[in-house]
Design an enzyme around this catalytic site. Structure first.
Site, PDB file in Angstrom:
ATOM      1  N   HIS A 191      38.884   4.407 -23.730  1.00  0.00           N
ATOM      2  CA  HIS A 191      40.210   3.836 -23.977  1.00  0.00           C
ATOM      3  C   HIS A 191      40.381   2.549 -23.178  1.00  0.00           C
ATOM      4  O   HIS A 191      41.471   1.977 -23.116  1.00  0.00           O
ATOM      5  CB  HIS A 191      41.276   4.872 -23.580  1.00  0.00           C
ATOM      6  CG  HIS A 191      42.631   4.600 -24.130  1.00  0.00           C
ATOM      7  ND1 HIS A 191      43.733   4.417 -23.324  1.00  0.00           N
ATOM      8  CD2 HIS A 191      43.080   4.476 -25.395  1.00  0.00           C
ATOM      9  CE1 HIS A 191      44.797   4.205 -24.062  1.00  0.00           C
ATOM     10  NE2 HIS A 191      44.433   4.234 -25.322  1.00  0.00           N
ATOM     11  N   LYS A 226      40.170  -1.333 -21.918  1.00  0.00           N
ATOM     12  CA  LYS A 226      40.228  -2.691 -22.448  1.00  0.00           C
ATOM     13  C   LYS A 226      39.779  -3.614 -21.320  1.00  0.00           C
ATOM     14  O   LYS A 226      40.504  -3.797 -20.331  1.00  0.00           O
ATOM     15  CB  LYS A 226      41.634  -3.076 -22.902  1.00  0.00           C
ATOM     16  CG  LYS A 226      42.161  -2.263 -24.083  1.00  0.00           C
ATOM     17  CD  LYS A 226      42.930  -1.066 -23.630  1.00  0.00           C
ATOM     18  CE  LYS A 226      43.462  -0.271 -24.806  1.00  0.00           C
ATOM     19  NZ  LYS A 226      44.014   1.031 -24.394  1.00  0.00           N
ATOM     20  N   ASP A 249      31.768 -14.589 -17.136  1.00  0.00           N
ATOM     21  CA  ASP A 249      30.932 -15.145 -16.054  1.00  0.00           C
ATOM     22  C   ASP A 249      31.056 -14.382 -14.739  1.00  0.00           C
ATOM     23  O   ASP A 249      30.709 -14.906 -13.679  1.00  0.00           O
ATOM     24  CB  ASP A 249      31.258 -16.630 -15.815  1.00  0.00           C
ATOM     25  CG  ASP A 249      30.837 -17.502 -16.994  1.00  0.00           C
ATOM     26  OD1 ASP A 249      30.040 -17.032 -17.824  1.00  0.00           O
ATOM     27  OD2 ASP A 249      31.316 -18.647 -17.079  1.00  0.00           O
ATOM     28  N   HIS A 304      54.236  -0.179 -25.540  1.00  0.00           N
ATOM     29  CA  HIS A 304      52.844   0.212 -25.309  1.00  0.00           C
ATOM     30  C   HIS A 304      52.389  -0.101 -23.884  1.00  0.00           C
ATOM     31  O   HIS A 304      51.220   0.095 -23.543  1.00  0.00           O
ATOM     32  CB  HIS A 304      51.932  -0.503 -26.314  1.00  0.00           C
ATOM     33  CG  HIS A 304      50.602   0.147 -26.517  1.00  0.00           C
ATOM     34  ND1 HIS A 304      49.424  -0.437 -26.119  1.00  0.00           N
ATOM     35  CD2 HIS A 304      50.267   1.340 -27.066  1.00  0.00           C
ATOM     36  CE1 HIS A 304      48.417   0.351 -26.434  1.00  0.00           C
ATOM     37  NE2 HIS A 304      48.897   1.448 -27.004  1.00  0.00           N
ATOM     38  N   LYS A 353      51.719   0.173 -19.874  1.00  0.00           N
ATOM     39  CA  LYS A 353      51.314   1.271 -18.997  1.00  0.00           C
ATOM     40  C   LYS A 353      51.323   0.752 -17.566  1.00  0.00           C
ATOM     41  O   LYS A 353      50.322   0.244 -17.065  1.00  0.00           O
ATOM     42  CB  LYS A 353      49.919   1.768 -19.392  1.00  0.00           C
ATOM     43  CG  LYS A 353      49.781   2.154 -20.863  1.00  0.00           C
ATOM     44  CD  LYS A 353      48.338   2.089 -21.291  1.00  0.00           C
ATOM     45  CE  LYS A 353      48.131   2.498 -22.734  1.00  0.00           C
ATOM     46  NZ  LYS A 353      48.919   1.766 -23.714  1.00  0.00           N
ATOM     47  N   ASP A 413      58.193   0.615  -4.814  1.00  0.00           N
ATOM     48  CA  ASP A 413      58.792  -0.251  -3.796  1.00  0.00           C
ATOM     49  C   ASP A 413      58.462  -1.705  -4.121  1.00  0.00           C
ATOM     50  O   ASP A 413      58.513  -2.100  -5.268  1.00  0.00           O
ATOM     51  CB  ASP A 413      58.310   0.164  -2.399  1.00  0.00           C
ATOM     52  CG  ASP A 413      58.696   1.611  -2.071  1.00  0.00           C
ATOM     53  OD1 ASP A 413      59.698   2.088  -2.632  1.00  0.00           O
ATOM     54  OD2 ASP A 413      57.986   2.257  -1.286  1.00  0.00           O
TER      55      ASP A 413
END
Length: 485
Positions: free
Chosen positions: A222, A224, A229, A405, A407, A412
């Site tokens: 899952h 991404k 470089d 979508h 996450k 604090d």
């Protein structure tokens, strides 16, 4: 039609066969040593669905991935050097004292130390994220590595493919790792021009039966990840799909991503190389014997920055659940605020306890979830937890504008987390996930501002809200399947 009545001998035989079937499967499941609630859920499912339940468990049930863990550890060891480790130890000292135990937890559970970044930029929205990724790819001189759960052959997917082909023809090494299930629409015709240009494309966990007796249907990457470089890296919630691009679709998902530079990028690179090694069998040293190009030793002014960053990975090959633990540790360390944004909210008992305990001791705990999700069952299960949260003082908000979508978790003003993991059992235990933990205010302040902005498109969930009996019943039933979601 008259159905003949079975003799007593047949009834006894079937009863014994049924009991033996349940006993054998129960032992099989129990020996997996999973969470008791999850174990009981699977046993009951198999008992109630004798044949269908077995097929579901065979394809979707838990499996051990011991070989994967060995390969991942080996490639991780190969990716380090004494000079690199000294650099990382120096960067670790930048973490605020109050959060050093949390940093130690991350290192002990997944093996990745605190590093640093010279810059950490919050990218709000798919359009801004795609622009930043495309720009980094255009500026790459040696290699571009990409790993995605969803890569669609649509407008943005085709544009990215064409850019990668252009760079490959200019001599840049391009490697693209796609989840076989999440990117199932990417076919041979779409990939043919990439192969012709010399781009290396690999699939993670093909769903057909091949070298494995049981196909790995349930354990997906899952993640991404984009690394250019070994110096510029990206991670977050944005997949390669028009559903994330507001320039193409008015109802595009609302999402956020992270762009970092500095020595912390090497751990995104290491994560990619581990997954690439596992999916292809190609050792990283086959790509670069010295690893100097893949994991460059950056000069002091480019490498060690002022932003402490810890890349944390988790997956079914690591039973310590590092990302789950880091979320709980962050919430438990909160003093003033703990603001969580997630598209899928299905907490286990420890997570629910952490959120409600923080609220009960006076922390401003807020949860932002989408009103319209792309999973009705998960949304129903999430709603079943709202009353407990609100009773403890947690403020629950539903994002109304589009599908949310993002996450993220901000605690604090000195800790922020952004990555690919949802706040649910699937992300914490079943999927291969990655997140970046930023210690200090560099990302915490932008995430606080983003959360406040998002609340303008959200409405609060009230404790005494009107719900039909069928709605409440459906939510409660969906909650029963929480360990399996």
């Amino acid at each position: 039609m008259i159905v003949p009545e079975l003799s007593q001998e047949w009834k006894t035989g079937l009863s014994l066969a049924w009991s033996g079937y349940i006993a054998v499967l129960s032992v099989w499941i129990v020996m997996q040593k999973r969470a008791p609630v999850s174990t009981m859920s699977w046993i009951l499912s198999l008992a109630l669905l004798p044949f269908a339940g077995f097929i579901i468990y065979y394809f979707l049930g838990p499996q051990r991935l011991k070989k994967q863990r060995l390969k991942r550890l080996r490639s991780r060891a190969n990716a380090q050097s004494p000079a690199d480790l000294a650099l990382l130890r120096d960067a670790a000292e930048q973490a605020p004292p109050a959060l050093r135990q949390m940093a130690a937890l991350g290192t002990a559970s997944c093996g990745l130390p605190v590093s640093s970044a010279t810059s950490a930029e919050l990218l709000s929205g798919g359009a801004r994220t795609f622009d930043a990724i495309f720009d980094a790819i255009r500026n790459a001189r040696d290699h571009v590595h990409l790993e995605y759960y969803i890569f669609e052959p649509d407008q943005i997917g085709t544009a990215l493919r064409d850019l990668l082909i252009e760079r490959a023809r200019e001599g840049v090494a391009v490697r693209l790792l796609l989840d076989a299930l999440g990117s199932k629409r990417v076919g041979r015709k779409f990939m043919a021009p990439m192969h012709a240009a010399g781009i290396h494309v690999a699939l993670f966990h093909e769903t057909r039966i091949g070298r494995r007796l049981r196909p790995v249907t349930n354990y997906r990457t899952h993640r991404k990840i984009v690394v250019c470089d070994g110096r510029v890296g990206f991670t977050g919630g944005v997949n390669i799909t028009d559903e994330e691009d507001s320039r193409t679709r008015e109802d595009a998902y609302h999402d956020v991503h992270l762009r970092i530079e500095g020595s912390a990028v090497r751990w995104l690179q290491t994560t990619f190389l581990e997954d690439w090694t596992y999916a292809t069998g190609e050792d990283p040293r086959q790509i670069d014997r010295t690893m100097a190009r893949l994991l460059p030793r950056l000069p002091a002014h480019e490498g060690v920055g002022e932003i402490p960053v810890q890349i944390v990975t988790s997956g079914p090959d690591n039973l310590l659940e590092p990302i789950h633990r880091m979320h709980l540790a962050a919430i438990q360390s909160s003093v003033h605020r703990a603001w969580l944004t997630t598209p899928y909210f299905v907490p286990g008992e420890p997570a629910l306890m952490a959120l409600t305990s923080a609220a009960l001791r006076g922390v401003d705990v807020q949860l932002l979830v989408p009103r319209r999700s792309d999973s009705l069952v998960v949304s129903a299960a999430a709603r079943s937890y709202y009353d407990e949260l609100i009773a403890a003082g947690v403020k629950v908000w539903e994002y109304k504008a589009r599908m949310l979508h993002s996450k993220t978790l901000v605690v604090d003003d000195n800790c922020a987390m952004i990555g690919t993991a949802n706040f649910d059992n699937r992300s914490f235990r079943l999927n291969f996930e990655v997140c970046a933990v930023i210690y200090g205010p560099a990302l915490a302040k932008p995430l606080v501002a983003q959360f406040v902005t998002d609340l303008r498109s959200a409405s609060p969930i009230r404790a005494l809200r009107r719900q039909s009996f069928l709605r409440r019943l459906g939510d409660s039933i969906a909650r029963l399947f929480s360990p399996l979601l």
